[in-house]
Design an enzyme around this catalytic site. Structure first.
Site, mmCIF file in Angstrom:
data_model
loop_
_atom_site.group_PDB
_atom_site.id
_atom_site.type_symbol
_atom_site.label_atom_id
_atom_site.label_comp_id
_atom_site.label_asym_id
_atom_site.label_seq_id
_atom_site.Cartn_x
_atom_site.Cartn_y
_atom_site.Cartn_z
ATOM 1 N N LYS A 15 0.534 -1.128 0.070
ATOM 2 C CA LYS A 15 0.055 -0.171 0.035
ATOM 3 C C LYS A 15 1.200 1.526 -0.194
ATOM 4 O O LYS A 15 2.041 1.048 0.392
ATOM 5 C CB LYS A 15 -0.861 -0.399 1.044
ATOM 6 C CG LYS A 15 -1.985 1.132 1.331
ATOM 7 C CD LYS A 15 -2.824 1.335 2.798
ATOM 8 C CE LYS A 15 -3.949 2.082 2.860
ATOM 9 N NZ LYS A 15 -4.939 2.017 3.983
ATOM 10 N N SER A 32 -9.333 1.538 3.361
ATOM 11 C CA SER A 32 -8.749 3.004 2.367
ATOM 12 C C SER A 32 -7.468 1.913 1.317
ATOM 13 O O SER A 32 -7.402 2.493 0.051
ATOM 14 C CB SER A 32 -7.504 4.312 2.825
ATOM 15 O OG SER A 32 -6.943 3.034 4.172
ATOM 16 N N SER A 50 -9.603 -0.211 7.173
ATOM 17 C CA SER A 50 -8.955 -0.278 6.023
ATOM 18 C C SER A 50 -8.777 -1.119 5.408
ATOM 19 O O SER A 50 -8.311 -1.547 4.413
ATOM 20 C CB SER A 50 -8.426 0.918 5.957
ATOM 21 O OG SER A 50 -8.207 2.316 6.659
#
Length: 663
Positions: free
Chosen positions: A205, A281, A305
Site C-alpha cells: 500500500k 482505504s 481499511s
C-alpha cells in the site's frame, strides 16, 4: 436540568436496559461541482465553522463529548495484560529471522497436496492460486518467477493505459520488478530459494515505505515533504524472505475514506463489478489480490481499511492486535489506532505473510508487554478440539443492522454451519455505548491525522488535497483538546501497580483486575505509591483497572472467545459518475461500511474478514471475527475452519488474470 449528561461508571451500566440504536448519520451526499462548491464554503472563515457546528450538533458529537461528564480517566493507547496461551498453538520467536518464522508457519499448515491443485479436472472450477502453488510450480520448473513477473507487468501496463484511469498501482517500475524476479529465478535454478515466499509477488500500500518507490499516501505531494531512504520494517522482513515487490498499490488519499475513490490517480475498480468501489482505504491491495495478480499485499488498518476492501473484494484481510506488528516506516507510525497487516486470497496465505512481518516495535514491547506471538497448528488433530471449545459472541441487534438482509443472512448461515460442524457455542452478548465508541474513534483517528498533517497544511499543501480529504480536515480541525481527552476517557483503561521501575518487570508479578477475586488478597503492606501516572505496589502485583469501552469489551471476552459480525453493513457500492473527477462525500455509505469495524481499531483488538458468500447481485460478503488481545492464532484457526466450510465454488471476478497458467 440543562444540557449536561452524566454517565454512570462503566461497571454500573445495566446491560439489561441497553437498547441498540441504529446509526443515522446526518450529512449531505455530494459529488461533482456541488461537492467542490461545498468544500469552498467549508473553508470560508465565517460560513465554514457554522456548517461544521451544525453537522456536529446533528450527529450528537457535541452532546457525547463536550456536554457529557465521563467518570473515567483517559487512555491514550490500547493497553492490556498478557493472555493465557491459546490451545493447539506453536509459539513464534518474534526476534528470530523472518524466513525461519515462515518455515514454522508452513509446518503448521496441513500437508500440501499437489495432485488436487494441478489435476486439470479438479482445478477446472475457478480458484485462486496460493503461495504454496507458486512455490510448487517454481520448484517443479513449470514456470519461473521471471515468467510470472512478465505476465503481471503486461497486465499492469494495460491497466495504466485505461481511460478513465483505473490503476491498481500508483508507483510501478517494470525494470525493478524484472531485476527482483531474475534474482529469485537464479536462486531456484541453484536450488537455494530463501523461503516459501521466494518469488511471490506482493503489492505494498502506498502509505508503507518500499524503497526506492516514493510514499505518497495517495496524494500528489506527500513524498515531497517526507523523504524515504529505506524499507518499512514489515517490508524489510518480507524482503528477507525473497518476496518480489510489484510496486505501491493505490489507496484512498491519506487513508481517510472508506470507498477507495482517488481522483489524483484514478479510482481502482472492484474486480467483481467494475462499476463499483473496492472499499477503502486499502483499495489497491485488495483489488490486486482479488484480480489474481498478486498472492498477497500489505495494507494498513486504522478504521477498517484492510477489512472493508477485503470484504467487498471477496478476499481475506487480517488486522492484528495493536503493537503486534511494527508500523515504523508507514505514514501512521505516530498513531494509536492503525496497524499494518496482510491481505490474501486465502487464510493460509495470510498466515504465511503474517508470520513474516510479525514482531513488535521495541518501545511497544516495553509499554504493551505483549503475549508471545503464536500460530495455530492446523496440521494437528488438536485443532478440532480447540474449535469445539470456542464460544462465539453475537449481538443480534447490531449483527442485523445491515442495508440488505443478504449480508446478515449469509453470515448467519455460516455461524450455524460452524456450530453444527464443530460445536462452537453461540452466546448472545450486549455491547453498550456503541455511538460513544464510534465518536471516540472519530476523534482519535482525526486528531492524530490532523496533528501529523498540520505543518504541511499551514505550509499551503492543504489546497492540493482531494475535496473529501479537505472536508475531513475541516471537521478534524474543529475538535479541541477537551474533545480529544473526552474521547480518550470513553476509550479508557488505567494501569495501577508495577513491581519496579520498568513496565517490562510486570511479568515478574501477577496480573489482576480490580474486580478480580484476587484483588482482596493483596498483602496489607502493598500500599500504592504515586509514580508518574502509575501506582507502584511493592509486592510486584500489577492491577489493570479497565474502564468504559475497554471495560465493556474485556467483560465480554470473559464470556466469549470471539465476537462475530458481518464485516460491512453492505456490499460494494456503485461509483457515481460525478465522483471520478472530484470525489464524493457520502457519510451514509461510510456508516454502513464502518458499522462493525471500529472497536478493533479504537481498542486495538485483532480482527479478520473472511469471504462467506455473495448477495443477489453476485457481490462478495465478508464475515468478521474479533478476538481478545493477542488472539491472532484463534482468529486464524477459526477463519480457516470458515474457509473450509464454505463449500460452494468462488465466483470468478469479472476482472481476473491467471498469471500461473502453464498452458
Amino acid at each position: 436540568m440543562g444540557k449536561k449528561r452524566v454517565m454512570v461508571p462503566a461497571e454500573d451500566v445495566d446491560l439489561s436496559a441497553v437498547k441498540y440504536q441504529h446509526e443515522a448519520i446526518q450529512a449531505p451526499h455530494l459529488t461533482g461541482l456541488k461537492f467542490k462548491l461545498f468544500v469552498k464554503l467549508l473553508e470560508t472563515p465565517l460560513v465554514g465553522p457554522l456548517i461544521i457546528s451544525r453537522l456536529k450538533k446533528d450527529n450528537k458529537i457535541v452532546e457525547l463529548l463536550q456536554n457529557t461528564v465521563i467518570p473515567e480517566a483517559p487512555m491514550y493507547k490500547p493497553e492490556y495484560p498478557p493472555q493465557e496461551p491459546e490451545p493447539g498453538v506453536v509459539v513464534v520467536d518474534e526476534d528470530g529471522k523472518p524466513e525461519d518464522r515462515v518455515e514454522l508457519a508452513v509446518n503448521c499448515l496441513p500437508p500440501y497436496n499437489s495432485a488436487s491443485c494441478w489435476n486439470e479436472d479438479l482445478a477446472s472450477p475457478f480458484r485462486y492460486w496460493k503461495i504454496r502453488d507458486y512455490a510448487h510450480a517454481y520448484r517443479s520448473q513449470f514456470v519461473t518467477p521471471s515468467m510470472v513477473a512478465e505476465k503481471i507487468i503486461s497486465v499492469i501496463e494495460e491497466f495504466n493505459k485505461k481511460d478513465p484511469p483505473t490503476p491498481l498501482l500508483i508507483s510501478f517500475d517494470a525494470e525493478e520488478v524484472r531485476k527482483q524476479a531474475a534474482a529469485s529465478t537464479k536462486r531456484f535454478e541453484e536450488g537455494s530459494p530463501i523461503s516459501i515466499l521466494d518469488g511471490i509477488l506482493i503489492a505494498i500500500k502506498d502509505d508503507i515505505d518500499l524503497y526506492p518507490h516514493p510514499s505518497k499516501g495517495g496524494t500528489t505531494w506527500m513524498h515531497e515533504v517526507r523523504p524515504m531512504k529505506e524499507d518499512a520494517v514489515s517490508v524489510s522482513r518480507l524482503r528477507c524472505c525473497g518476496v518480489i515487490f510489484v510496486g505501491k498499490a493505490n489507496m484512498h488519499e491519506f487513508g481517510m475514506g472508506t470507498t477507495g475513490n482517488n481522483p489524483n490517480y484514478g479510482t481502482t475498480r472492484n474486480p467483481h463489478a467494475l462499476d463499483r468501489y473496492t472499499g477503502g482505504s486499502s483499495s489497491g491491495p485488495a483489488a490486486i489480490v482479488a484480480s489474481g495478480l498478486c498472492s498477497a499485499a500489505l495494507g494498513t488498518d486504522g478504521g477498517g481499511s484492510i477489512r472493508i476492501p477485503s470484504s467487498l473484494c471477496g478476499v481475506v484481510g487480517l488486522k492484528t492486535t495493536y503493537g503486534r506488528t511494527n508500523i515504523r516506516g508507514s505514514l501512521y507510525d505516530y498513531g494509536t489506532v492503525a496497524v499494518i497487516g496482510p491481505i490474501a486470497s486465502s487464510v493460509e496465505d495470510v498466515m504465511l505473510v503474517y508470520a513474516a512481518i510479525l514482531g513488535s516495535n521495541p518501545a511497544d514491547r516495553i509499554s504493551l508487554n505483549p503475549s508471545p506471538p503464536c500460530l495455530p497448528n492446523l496440521s494437528s488433530c488438536d485443532g478440532a478440539d480447540a474449535l469445539g471449545s470456542l464460544r462465539l459472541g453475537k449481538y443480534t441487534a447490531w449483527f442485523n443492522d445491515v442495508q440488505s438482509t443478504d449480508v446478515s443472512d449469509t453470515c448467519e448461515d455460516m455461524l450455524n454451519l460452524l456450530s453444527k460442524t464443530h460445536g462452537c457455542e453461540m452466546v448472545e452478548i450486549v455491547i453498550p455505548e456503541m455511538q460513544e465508541m464510534r465518536t471516540s474513534h472519530l476523534l482519535s483517528i482525526g486528531s492524530e491525522f490532523i496533528q501529523s498533517l498540520n505543518p504541511d497544511i499551514e505550509d499551503g499543501k492543504g489546497v492540493r488535497l482531494n475535496y473529501d480529504s479537505r472536508t475531513s480536515i475541516a471537521l478534524f480541525r474543529s475538535f479541541n483538546a477537551s474533545d480529544y481527552i473526552a474521547a480518550q476517557c470513553l476509550r479508557s483503561t488505567s494501569i495501577r501497580g508495577c513491581s519496579c521501575f520498568a513496565l517490562r518487570l510486570f511479568t515478574h508479578g501477577s496480573i489482576l483486575t480490580e474486580n478480580s477475586s484476587c484483588f482482596s488478597s493483596l498483602p496489607i503492606s502493598c500500599s500504592p505509591t504515586p509514580h508518574s501516572s502509575l501506582d507502584v505496589y511493592s509486592c510486584g502485583t500489577l492491577i489493570l483497572n479497565w474502564r468504559r469501552l475497554m471495560y465493556h469489551h474485556m467483560e465480554i471476552f470473559k464470556k466469549v472467545d470471539v465476537i462475530v459480525t458481518p464485516t460491512t453493513g453492505m456490499t460494494a457500492p456503485k461509483i457515481p459518475s460525478g465522483a471520478l473527477s472530484y470525489g464524493e462525500t457520502n457519510l451514509q455509505i461510510t456508516g454502513y461500511l464502518m458499522r462493525f469495524v471500529v472497536a478493533a481499531n479504537l481498542l486495538g483488538f485483532p480482527a479478520i474478514s473472511i469471504p462467506v458468500g455473495y448477495d443477489k447481485q453476485g457481490l462478495p460478503i465478508g464475515l468478521q471475527l474479533i478476538s481478545r488481545p493477542w488472539g491472532e492464532a484463534t482468529l486464524l484457526r477459526l477463519a480457516s475452519a470458515v474457509e473450509e466450510l464454505y463449500a460452494k465454488p468462488k465466483k470468478r471476478p469479472a476482472s481476473f488474470y491467471d498469471v500461473l497458467k502453464t498452458k
